[in-house]
Design an enzyme around this catalytic site. Structure first.
Site, PDB file in Angstrom:
ATOM      1  N   SER A   1      -0.330  -6.672 -13.032  1.00  0.00           N
ATOM      2  CA  SER A   1      -0.886  -5.771 -12.016  1.00  0.00           C
ATOM      3  C   SER A   1      -2.388  -5.970 -11.917  1.00  0.00           C
ATOM      4  O   SER A   1      -2.995  -5.742 -10.874  1.00  0.00           O
ATOM      5  CB  SER A   1      -0.588  -4.316 -12.381  1.00  0.00           C
ATOM      6  OG  SER A   1       0.804  -4.141 -12.541  1.00  0.00           O
TER       7      SER A   1
ATOM      8  N   HIS B   1       7.869  -7.219 -12.986  1.00  0.00           N
ATOM      9  CA  HIS B   1       8.558  -5.919 -13.128  1.00  0.00           C
ATOM     10  C   HIS B   1       9.962  -5.994 -12.514  1.00  0.00           C
ATOM     11  O   HIS B   1      10.930  -5.482 -13.076  1.00  0.00           O
ATOM     12  CB  HIS B   1       7.791  -4.819 -12.399  1.00  0.00           C
ATOM     13  CG  HIS B   1       6.412  -4.540 -12.927  1.00  0.00           C
ATOM     14  ND1 HIS B   1       5.281  -4.788 -12.195  1.00  0.00           N
ATOM     15  CD2 HIS B   1       5.988  -4.038 -14.107  1.00  0.00           C
ATOM     16  CE1 HIS B   1       4.204  -4.428 -12.899  1.00  0.00           C
ATOM     17  NE2 HIS B   1       4.607  -3.977 -14.063  1.00  0.00           N
TER      18      HIS B   1
HETATM   19  P1  AMP Z   1       3.074  -2.397 -17.020  1.00  0.00           P
HETATM   20  O1  AMP Z   1       3.381  -1.771 -15.715  1.00  0.00           O
HETATM   21  O2  AMP Z   1       1.970  -3.400 -16.972  1.00  0.00           O
HETATM   22  O3  AMP Z   1       2.926  -1.395 -18.137  1.00  0.00           O
HETATM   23  O4  AMP Z   1       4.336  -3.247 -17.412  1.00  0.00           O
HETATM   24  C1  AMP Z   1       5.611  -2.680 -17.415  1.00  0.00           C
HETATM   25  C2  AMP Z   1       6.554  -3.643 -18.034  1.00  0.00           C
HETATM   26  O5  AMP Z   1       6.581  -4.857 -17.289  1.00  0.00           O
HETATM   27  C3  AMP Z   1       6.203  -4.016 -19.485  1.00  0.00           C
HETATM   28  O6  AMP Z   1       7.394  -4.102 -20.248  1.00  0.00           O
HETATM   29  C4  AMP Z   1       5.573  -5.380 -19.308  1.00  0.00           C
HETATM   30  O7  AMP Z   1       5.684  -6.186 -20.470  1.00  0.00           O
HETATM   31  C5  AMP Z   1       6.398  -5.936 -18.168  1.00  0.00           C
HETATM   32  N1  AMP Z   1       5.713  -7.025 -17.503  1.00  0.00           N
HETATM   33  C6  AMP Z   1       4.466  -7.013 -16.973  1.00  0.00           C
HETATM   34  N2  AMP Z   1       4.150  -8.222 -16.475  1.00  0.00           N
HETATM   35  C7  AMP Z   1       5.223  -9.024 -16.723  1.00  0.00           C
HETATM   36  C8  AMP Z   1       5.513 -10.396 -16.462  1.00  0.00           C
HETATM   37  N3  AMP Z   1       4.648 -11.200 -15.866  1.00  0.00           N
HETATM   38  N4  AMP Z   1       6.725 -10.867 -16.837  1.00  0.00           N
HETATM   39  C9  AMP Z   1       7.625 -10.068 -17.449  1.00  0.00           C
HETATM   40  N5  AMP Z   1       7.411  -8.771 -17.724  1.00  0.00           N
HETATM   41  C10 AMP Z   1       6.222  -8.253 -17.365  1.00  0.00           C
END
Ligand code: AMP
Length: 267
Positions: A184, A35
């Site tokens: 997460s 993130h």
């Molecule tokens: P989330 O909080 O899981 O909905 O993710 C929020 C954003 O962070 C989304 O655009 C995900 O694709 C991105 N994201 C989550 N994990 C990663 C990672 N390991 N590398 C890059 N972006 C990530």
């Protein structure tokens, strides 16, 4: 670091921009380096980077992990502040879904295979929340991780469909020292499950290099300790059909934890 907590804070923020561009970083919290990498991309891409933390209920189906999803707001705020974030948006449920929601969005063809088969509600929920977040925050740019590759393409399609004046940037997947894509949900993994989890990226890589086919990859995942495989497959990165594949995408379960990852096929 300024916290936008309601719609009047948001309006005040918008009035203070004076033409400065905004990069929105949607997140559901439990922030990790992946993130934060998106936030850093946002800081470079626009004058103002605006991460938000909103645990969006419409992208979880009944029985999924909405109730147990990790919530670490204080730590999240500290991490954002540490990397120089000036403003964070913490929308309330009422601000995002004042009545429910009354209107939802339905993602179409590219949302149907893969994630769409395993989690039929998921992309509709993502489109539904982002429609609201985009309207409320009016960003110039929005940044998403390639880790959720099909999600990134669904969002690009939505922005094209509605002709939204928002540039979508995809940021590379951040990984730990063993190649595991940060998520997460990785906090759910036991030590034993972690040892299995780090095989996922290696097996995808083997497929991306055309060393093994889909069937061999499935066998390897099961041997590595995965309990269930939703998919591990070569697909086209625009249609998500098997014709003209250029990307390997996978989703598999370790106990109650579902991991996803993907990688471009090496030409
Ligand atoms: P989330 O909080 O899981 O909905 O993710 C929020 C954003 O962070 C989304 O655009 C995900 O694709 C991105 N994201 C989550 N994990 C990663 C990672 N390991 N590398 C890059 N972006 C990530």
């Amino acid at each position: 670091m300024k916290q936008i907590k309601n719609l009047s804070d948001l309006e005040e923020f918008q009035n203070s921009l004076n033409g400065r561009t905004v990069a929105l970083i949607p997140t559901m919290g439990a922030l990790h380096e992946g993130h934060l990498a998106l936030v850093k991309v946002g800081m470079k891409a626009a004058d103002v980077c605006l991460p938000y933390i909103f645990l969006n209920p419409t992208q979880f189906a009944a029985g999924e992990d909405l109730d147990s999803y990790p919530q670490t707001l204080q730590a999240d705020l500290e991490k954002l502040e540490k990397i120089g974030t000036q403003t964070v948006w913490l929308p309330s449920m009422d601000d995002v879904y004042p009545d429910g929601p009354q209107i939802t969005h339905k993602a179409s063809d590219i949302a149907k295979p893969l994630e769409g088969e395993s989690r039929p509600h998921f992309f509709d929920g993502v489109a539904t929340v982002l429609a609201r977040m985009f309207v409320l925050s009016k960003p110039d740019i929005a940044i998403f991780g390639e880790k959720d590759f099909q999600q990134l393409q669904v969002i690009r399609a939505m922005v094209r469909d509605y002709n939204l004046p928002i540039q979508i940037i995809g940021a590379p997947t951040a990984r730990d020292e063993n190649g595991l894509a940060l998520s997460s949900r990785n906090v759910y993994l036991s030590e034993g499950e972690y040892q299995s989890a780090i095989q996922l990226n290696k097996i995808i890589k083997d497929m991306a290099h055309r060393h093994i086919d889909e069937e061999a990859a499935r066998v390897k995942l099961l041997k590595a300790g995965f309990d269930k495989i939703d998919y591990i497959t070569a697909r086209n990165s625009k249609t998500f059909h098997s014709k003209n594949p250029d990307r390997i995408l996978a989703a598999a379960w370790l106990g109650k934890t579902r991991l996803i990852d993907n990688m471009a096929i090496i030409p």
